[in-house]
Each structure stands twice: as C-alpha cells, then as structure tokens.
Scaffold this motif. Structure first.
Motif: not given
Length: 313
Positions: A133-150, A174-177
């Motif tokens: 999906p690309g690095w922008i999509w990876g940033m979106f997934l990383a933001a979801l992980i961080l938001a749920g964790f916090l 694999y999809y994260l930056p």
C-alpha cells in the motif's frame, strides 16, 4: 515466546495445529471475560475482539493447511486481512457511548473495509500479487497503533494494551515506514502468543485496582480503566466543570477525587456536595453503563435533596 522467536518455521500442519490450540484457549478466555462487561456498552468491542481473534488464528490455520495440501494461495493477503481486524476493538471502544454506540459499529465496519482496500486493489489486477500500500498507508497504520496504545496504556490494563500494540506491529511491520521484511509465520505465532497473554491479563483484572476506595473513586477508576483515556478525559472535564460551577470544593484527577476546600465545612454542605457528586457521576456514566453497574459502585442519590446536582445533558 523467546524460544518461538529463535525457531525457523515454515507454514504447515504444525503451525496450523499451534494456531488452533492458541485459538481455542483465547476463545475460552474471551468467553469467560464477557460476564465482566455485562451491563456496559463494551459488549460490542468484546464481539469485535472475538472476531479479530478468530481471524488472526484462523488465517494461520488456513495458511498452514493450504501449504500442507499444496494449494496455491497468497500468505501476505490472508495475513493482511486478519491483521486489520485487530484495529476494530479499539475503534469500537472509541464509540462506546449511548445512544450512538450501536450505529458506531457501522463506522467500524466501513473503516475495516477501507483498511482492506489494498487487498481489494490487488484482487482487481492480480489475485496472487503482493500487498504493497505504500509508506503513506504505513504511516496511517502506525498512527492507529499509537492511538490505541495511548488510549489504554494509562489504565490498569496496560499489559494488555502493550501486548496488543506489539502484536499489531508484528502483523503489520512490513507495511510500516522503514521496514522491508515480509510478515512471516513466526511473526504471526508471536502475535497470537502476545494476544493470548493480553487476553489472560485482562481477564485477571490487569494490574489490579487499589483497595479501600471511596464509592466515587471506585466508580471513576473502574470506568477509566474500562473505557480508556479518551472517554475518561471527557468525563473528567465534565465533572470538574460542574465542581467549579457549583463550588463543590473538589476536583477530579486521573487517580480520583481530591478535596480542596470542603474540609472543615458544615456537615450539611458536605452531605449536599456528596449527593450532587453522586448524581453527576451517575448521569455521566449512565451513558456507558446500566443501573446495575452503577448500583454496585455508587449509592443512589437522595431525590429529596436539590440545588447542587448537575443534571444537564
């Protein structure tokens, strides 16, 4: 789990069996834990948790069986579809407020379809292509992980929040930056092991609640830990706004209520503030839990007392 990380594994009947056993154990634990959520709007996040767990374990079972039978398949597509379901329980938790808590599940389902879009895109062009999906999509997934964790780490269920975050990273790295290694069967099994530990920790009550709490502190801490930092901050803001408006002489922090002016006041005033605080809490928390949940933690307010309670919607 450390030994699992050192093993060199390939999908097959052995990984399918391990996934099946962990899957059964997780379902049993989740089923036992559903009673603790009775009377709250968290029953739907629990249902999403069950779905995500079945998808996570079922995907590796399917991959192992197909590999064993030498059936053509795409590992990364199956694992990606399963990994995206891990975000659903946390997204459902964010909408766990009446009256929109049921309609919110439609939003969660739509977002899940959006998260699945990279696989749909691959299917549109090549059924056996890789998901990229690309690095922008990876940033979106990383933001979801961080938001749920916090949202859940500041609560007593921080071990579960940590296990879930690491499991999500294992299934999506694999999809994260800045990553290039594809998700392997070993990463999936580690994610399942972490999920099982997280579920077990949640069923056991996480880090435990402090003892000998006042009724209002017990209700607040139970709500805070169950619904996460997002809704806790909203409720804390509303309570402190009422306390300042009606001059209760107290304020609500993350760890409970603190008196600032009430010490030494007349008994009638202290009793009135207590009644007002109980009415306020029952009104605010009633959007998330039923009367039985509240009655187990808070006394019912004296309806003959008036003038201090904050009953605004």
């Amino acid at each position: 789990m450390f030994l699992l990380a050192q093993l060199q594994l390939d999908p097959g009947w052995l990984t399918a069996l391990a996934s099946l056993l962990m899957g059964i154990a997780g379902v049993v634990l989740l089923w036992r834990g559903r009673t603790a959520l009775r009377g709250t709007t968290l029953v739907l996040p629990w249902a999403w948790s069950l779905l995500a767990w079945l998808a996570l374990c079922g995907s590796e079972i399917a991959i192992g069986v197909m590999q064993w039978w030498e059936v053509s398949h795409s590992d990364d597509q199956i694992r990606y579809l399963a990994a995206m379901t891990l975000f659903c329980p946390q997204l459902s938790q964010v909408g766990a407020k009446r009256p929109q808590w049921i309609a919110w599940q439609g939003v969660v389902a739509i977002l899940l379809l959006v998260l699945w879009a990279p696989v749909f895109q691959v299917w549109a062009f090549s059924s056996i292509g890789h998901v990229a999906p690309g690095w922008i999509w990876g940033m979106f997934l990383a933001a979801l992980i961080l938001a749920g964790f916090l949202n859940n780490f500041p609560t007593r269920f921080s071990p579960t929040a940590l296990c879930l975050a690491v499991a999500q990273i294992n299934m999506t790295y694999y999809y994260l930056p800045l990553t290039t290694t594809e998700v392997s069967v070993k990463a999936s099994l580690i994610a399942m092991a972490l999920g099982l530990i997280g579920i077990g920790s949640a069923i056991q009550g996480g880090l435990g609640r402090p003892e000998n709490l006042r009724a209002e502190d017990r209700a607040w801490i139970d709500f805070r830990d169950s619904f996460g930092a997002f809704w806790a901050a909203r409720v804390m803001l509303r309570v402190n706004d009422s306390a300042a408006r009606y001059e209760w002489g107290l304020w609500l922090s993350w760890n409970g209520f603190h008196q600032v002016e009430i010490v030494g006041s007349l008994p009638e005033f202290r009793e009135g503030v207590s009644e007002a605080l109980i009415s306020c809490l029952r009104k605010l928390l009633g959007d998330f839990v039923d009367d039985a949940w509240l009655d187990a933690r808070l006394p019912r307010p004296n309806k003959r007392k008036k003038g201090l309670e904050d009953l605004e919607a």
